[in-house]
Write an enzyme that holds these catalytic residues in place. Structure first.
Site, PDB file in Angstrom:
ATOM      1  N   ASP A 226      41.959 -35.971  38.274  1.00 35.65           N
ATOM      2  CA  ASP A 226      40.514 -35.714  38.092  1.00 35.65           C
ATOM      3  C   ASP A 226      40.229 -34.347  37.479  1.00 35.65           C
ATOM      4  OD1 ASP A 226      41.313 -34.454  40.425  1.00 35.65           O
ATOM      5  OD2 ASP A 226      39.626 -35.140  41.660  1.00 35.65           O
TER       6      ASP A 226
ATOM      7  N   SER B 179      43.302 -39.239  41.525  1.00 38.13           N
ATOM      8  CA  SER B 179      43.205 -37.827  41.940  1.00 38.13           C
ATOM      9  C   SER B 179      44.144 -37.479  43.079  1.00 38.13           C
ATOM     10  CB  SER B 179      41.772 -37.516  42.332  1.00 38.13           C
ATOM     11  OG  SER B 179      40.918 -37.949  41.323  1.00 38.13           O
TER      12      SER B 179
ATOM     13  N   ARG C 107      34.951 -45.481  41.309  1.00 35.47           N
ATOM     14  CA  ARG C 107      34.100 -46.002  40.250  1.00 35.47           C
ATOM     15  C   ARG C 107      34.917 -46.790  39.237  1.00 35.47           C
ATOM     16  NH1 ARG C 107      32.259 -40.805  39.596  1.00 35.47           N
ATOM     17  NH2 ARG C 107      30.326 -40.359  40.689  1.00 35.47           N
TER      18      ARG C 107
END
Ligand code: BG6
Ligand code: GLC
Ligand code: GLC
Length: 923
Positions: free
Chosen positions: A663, A609, A549
């Site tokens: 994350d 992440s 994203r």
């Protein structure tokens, strides 16, 4: 009428007793006969009323209506499909209750589709009256004794015999081999059996007897045996009808219509138990004075009223009552009765059948009546034949009305205009009575004209069908044992979980001290959760979960997020590093254009992440790729530099990368914005990991001794030093071996979404190779990696969808499965996801206990910010994690907060804090 059948016959009292009053004249006689036989006439309207009322009761019972109690029971059996014809093996069948006072033992050999049919061997034993009315244990001991006697005469092994128990009384079944007797019917009334599991009683008796080791595998009603023994013909045989001593039917109902079952697909065989049907409105007008007398003098007055008009145990008795009445009126036998005629049970079904049979003729009637001590004249013989015909015709018609109700029920449930169905018929009344079946069939056609029914007489009295069910049950029991063995290593007990927690604590401590440990315990340079004073517009990237994203995050008094999802093709994730970072920058440029942000250089927070050794907030060296990523030339590099270089390559864009955030950290910060007690971040998605606020004094290699810093544990790698070997199954090993990073991320591979589906797939392959699933057929599609997605686990385990969902999903995958397969697949999914959730819980327990001890608290109240598709979508995962934490860390009160906005928001907040601090230092 009072004296009929209750005259108290004394042994040896053979004399005729004749009416003292004058005999009636011919016309009076004829009137008396008419009046008597008229009572047995049932009109079509009455039959239709019975049909409708029975149908109503059946539907009420299916819906689970408790009050008023429906007039029929509709008992689910555990038979879910009609036979395939593939069943094979030798089985012992014990039949109790179908045929009066006799018990039958059979040796049935099933030879599958190809094999030649082998006729069963059987032996019948008469059950003494005192056993039928005695103690239950005596009855079952008698049965065990008969079994031994029969088997002694057979050339069979004494060990490992499999038995099917045909027990023809109303029972609540809770499994193929568990069945509680509701109440005795027909001529039985043994004490201590009602409310008991009859399979257990039989097993106990066989054990007491001791001669043979016999496994009682299935218990079956006679109607079910009749249906299941029917040779599969053009149309499936989905109804079983028995008219023997008693009467009943079973049929295949859609499982979703049976309220008591938690099953919405497939079919289940229902035993109607229509013998107990008694609706005053419908049956009342049809009941004769003889029916009332018969009921009154029976073992179970008031019960089984419908059965008492149809069942073979009662037809002879009804005939006897009518004959005695007509004799007393002077219409029969010159007004004389014999003691035999007045004694209960002296006319049997066989007599009635013979007397009515035109082929045996008047001579046989004569002989039977003479045996009863009567001296019949020619007109008597004819009248007796009329009486038999009247009683039996009515029985056949009533039975037809009941069968028509079953057919209507079937038709409604199948939603078919015309129903084509085969009915298997069994029992002595059907088999031996000359006209019963033809009257029955004719009446059914009249009452259910929209049904095209073929009647198929059962062979060998249902024994074969019982063997069929037994074969299926034996196979299922063996499969269940194999399933249990396979899943046993996934079922972790308290001690095993506590050991995981303890090992995790050890590994944490070592990692923090900078010693060799599978937990890297990476400092993140995030020192505080947000305080609400952060402001500004930020860009954020979120790379490493299911979605990539790009986000615009506006932090004012609240947080406003606009975001766009971009895909990262596998070729890019596993291509060159340059390609990957160029792709990321392309996506940012596209996003900026769409949002009208081109030319602005907003501060950017990068959720990345993967494990990074951070040297500051904006510097992170990628240690190694995890999950599905493997882009070349990135490991060992600073990810922020790689991004900046890509920005430079793509001239004309300016970006200000301020922070790189894992994350877990982004999630903790995001939830921390709402709840200041959120000091732990947890991800259970594609991968799994956790971070938490650790005391600086505990960390080697980070300057400063006071205050806290968030630690990215990288717990996915826990166990990579072999410490989880004890828990690792052969399936975990297969999944690990086939992955792009064998030997790495062993904890993650037991927990997270990227792997659970694969574990399940490997278990399914194994169970198929054992022949437990999919009939042992190796299915090509199941060999395909990643075909079984982890989201299927969530869907399959969703309670509301249950087995329906399992079948739909697997059928979509091209896996042809039976309902037994579906249930097993569900259990596999449950075992795998339960272990995952418990391991995750053990990890969280280790973390919260560490925080509690760090702070020297008796009790700790703390919140965990959580994200990840597995945690969020799986119906039970989150509650299992919480339960495990409560069990393993009882002194911590842990609240789980689901992150709603993803970790991009947290990355922006970290960036905002950094900008604020930078401004402060500049001032
Ligand atoms: C998202 C977060 O919501 O969850 C990501 O924004 C995170 O940063 C992801 O990686 C984890 O879940 P999954 O299932 O997408 O891997
Ligand atoms: C009785 C029993 C029933 C059985 C039937 C035929 O009605 O209750 O279970 O199927 O007799 O034998
Ligand atoms: C993997 C990564 C880790 C991340 C986790 C959850 O374990 O190594 O950094 O937090 O997946 O996405």
């Amino acid at each position: 009428m009072d004296s009929i059948g209750s005259s108290g016959l004394r042994q040896g009292e053979e004399a005729l007793s004749c009416s003292e009053e004058g005999l009636p004249g011919p016309s009076e006689s004829s009137e008396l006969v008419q009046e008597c036989l008229q009572q047995f006439k049932v009109t079509r309207a009455q039959l239709q009323q019975i049909q409708a009322s029975l149908l109503g009761s059946m539907e009420q019972a299916l819906r689970g209506q408790a009050s008023p109690a429906p007039a029929v029971r509709m008992l689910p059996t555990y038979v879910g499909s009609t036979p395939h014809g593939t069943e094979q093996g030798d089985f012992v069948v014990l039949e109790l209750g179908a045929t009066g006072a006799s018990l039958r033992v059979l040796w049935v050999t099933l030879t599958g589709i190809e094999g030649h049919r082998v006729e069963p061997r059987s032996q019948e034993f008469v059950i003494p009256q005192e056993v039928m009315l005695g103690a239950g244990q005596q009855l079952f001991d008698f049965a065990a004794h008969c079994l031994s006697e029969f088997l002694d005469a057979q050339p069979v092994n004494k060990q490992g015999l499999q038995l099917g128990f045909s027990f023809s009384f109303p029972c609540h079944q809770t499994g193929l081999d568990r069945s509680t007797l509701i109440s005795w019917t027909k001529g039985f009334r043994c004490s201590g059996v009602e409310g008991q599991d009859v399979v257990q009683l039989l097993r106990d008796a066989i054990r007491r007897q001791g001669a043979y080791s016999i496994d009682v595998v299935a218990v079956v009603n006679d109607t079910v045996g009749t249906m299941m023994g029917c040779e599969p013909g053009v149309r499936p045989c989905e109804v079983g009808l028995v008219v023997d001593t008693g009467t009943n039917a079973c049929y295949m109902e859609e499982a979703r219509h049976v309220a008591v079952l938690d099953e919405d697909r497939g079919r289940v065989c229902i035993s109607v138990e229509w013998g107990s049907f008694s609706d005053d409105g419908a049956l009342g007008p049809v009941l004769t004075t003889f029916d009332h007398t018969l009921d009154h003098e029976s073992l179970n007055p008031g019960a089984q009223r419908f059965e008492k008009m149809i069942g073979g145990l009662y037809l002879g008795e009804l005939v006897r009552l009518v004959l005695a009445h007509l004799a007393r009126c002077g219409v029969l036998f010159g007004g004389c009765t014999s003691p035999a005629l007045l004694s209960q049970g002296s006319i049997l079904l066989e007599h009635v059948a013979e007397m009515e049979d035109p082929s045996t003729g008047a001579a046989r009637v004569h002989a039977i009546l003479q045996d009863l001590g009567l001296s019949p004249g020619a007109s008597d013989v004819e009248l007796v034949q009329h009486v038999c015909a009247a009683v039996c015709t009515r029985a056949a018609q009533l039975c037809a009305a009941a069968l028509a109700a079953v057919l209507s029920c079937l038709q409604h449930s199948r939603e078919q205009q015309t129903l084509q169905v085969a009915v298997a018929t069994g029992g002595r009344v059907c088999e031996r009575h000359p006209r019963f079946c033809s009257v029955l069939q004719g009446t059914v056609m009249l009452l259910a004209p929209e049904c095209d029914v073929s009647f198929i007489p059962s062979v060998d009295g249902g024994g074969r069908g019982v063997a069929m069910v037994t074969a299926v049950a034996a196979r299922l029991a063996a499969h269940r044992r194999l399933l249990e063995q396979t899943l046993a290593p996934f079922r972790l007990n308290h001690d095993q979980l506590a050991a995981v927690q303890a090992q995790m604590r050890k590994a944490m401590a070592k990692g923090l001290r900078g010693e060799a440990s599978s937990l890297r315990m990476l400092p993140t340079f995030v020192r505080a959760t947000p305080d609400g004073s952060e402001r500004g517009d930020f860009l954020a990237l979120d790379l490493g979960g299911t979605n990539f994203r790009v986000l615009l995050v506006r932090v004012t008094t609240g947080v406003q997020i606009t975001s766009e999802i971009y895909s990262i093709p596998e070729t890019v994730a596993q291509g060159s590093g340059q390609q990957l970072f160029d792709h990321i920058v392309d996506c940012i440029v596209d996003f900026q254009q769409k949002q009208g942000l081109s030319g602005q250089s907003l501060p950017l927070g990068f959720t990345f992440s993967f494990p990074c050794r951070q040297l500051g907030l904006d510097q992170g060296i990628l240690l190694n790729w995890t999950k599905g990523f493997k882009a070349s030339d990135c490991e060992g590099q600073d990810v922020v530099s790689l991004l900046r270089e890509a920005i430079t390559r793509r001239q004309a864009v300016e970006l200000n990368v301020v922070a790189i955030v894992n994350d877990t950290v982004g999630t903790m910060m995001s939830c921390g914005y709402e709840d200041p007690r959120c000091e732990i971040g947890l991800i259970v998605g594609t991968g799994t990991n956790a971070c938490y606020m650790e005391e600086l004094r505990n960390m080697a290699g980070v300057p400063g001794d006071s205050g806290r810093m968030c630690i990215n544990m990288e717990w996915g790698a826990f166990g990579d030093d072999g410490s989880l070997a004890m828990l690792s199954t052969r399936f975990d090993a297969s999944v690990d071996q086939a992955s792009i990073n064998p030997g790495k991320q062993r904890f993650e591979k037991m927990i997270s979404g990227m792997y659970l589906g694969e574990i399940v797939r490997h278990i399914l392959l194994h169970l198929t190779s054992l022949g437990v699933l999919f009939r042992g057929q190796q299915i090509q599609r199941l060999q395909t990696r990643d075909i079984f997605k982890t989201k299927f686990l969530s869907e399959i385990e969703s309670d509301s969808l249950a087995l329906r969902q399992v079948r739909a999903i697997l059928e979509d995958l091209g896996l042809p499965l039976t309902s037994d397969d579906a249930l097993m697949v569900l259990e596999v999914c449950q075992a795998v996801s339960q272990r995952a959730a418990q391991l995750c819980g053990a990890g969280v327990a280790a973390v919260v206990e560490k925080i509690r001890e760090n702070r020297g608290l008796e009790e700790l109240a703390v919140s965990v910010g959580v994200d990840g598709t597995l945690y969020k979508l799986h119906p039970h995962f989150s509650s299992l994690v919480a339960a495990t934490v409560r069990e393993l860390a009882p002194r911590c009160v842990v609240t789980f907060l689901q992150s709603e906005d993803g970790s991009g928001k947290g990355a922006a907040l970290v960036t905002a804090v950094a900008c604020r601090l930078a401004q402060l230092t500049r001032v």
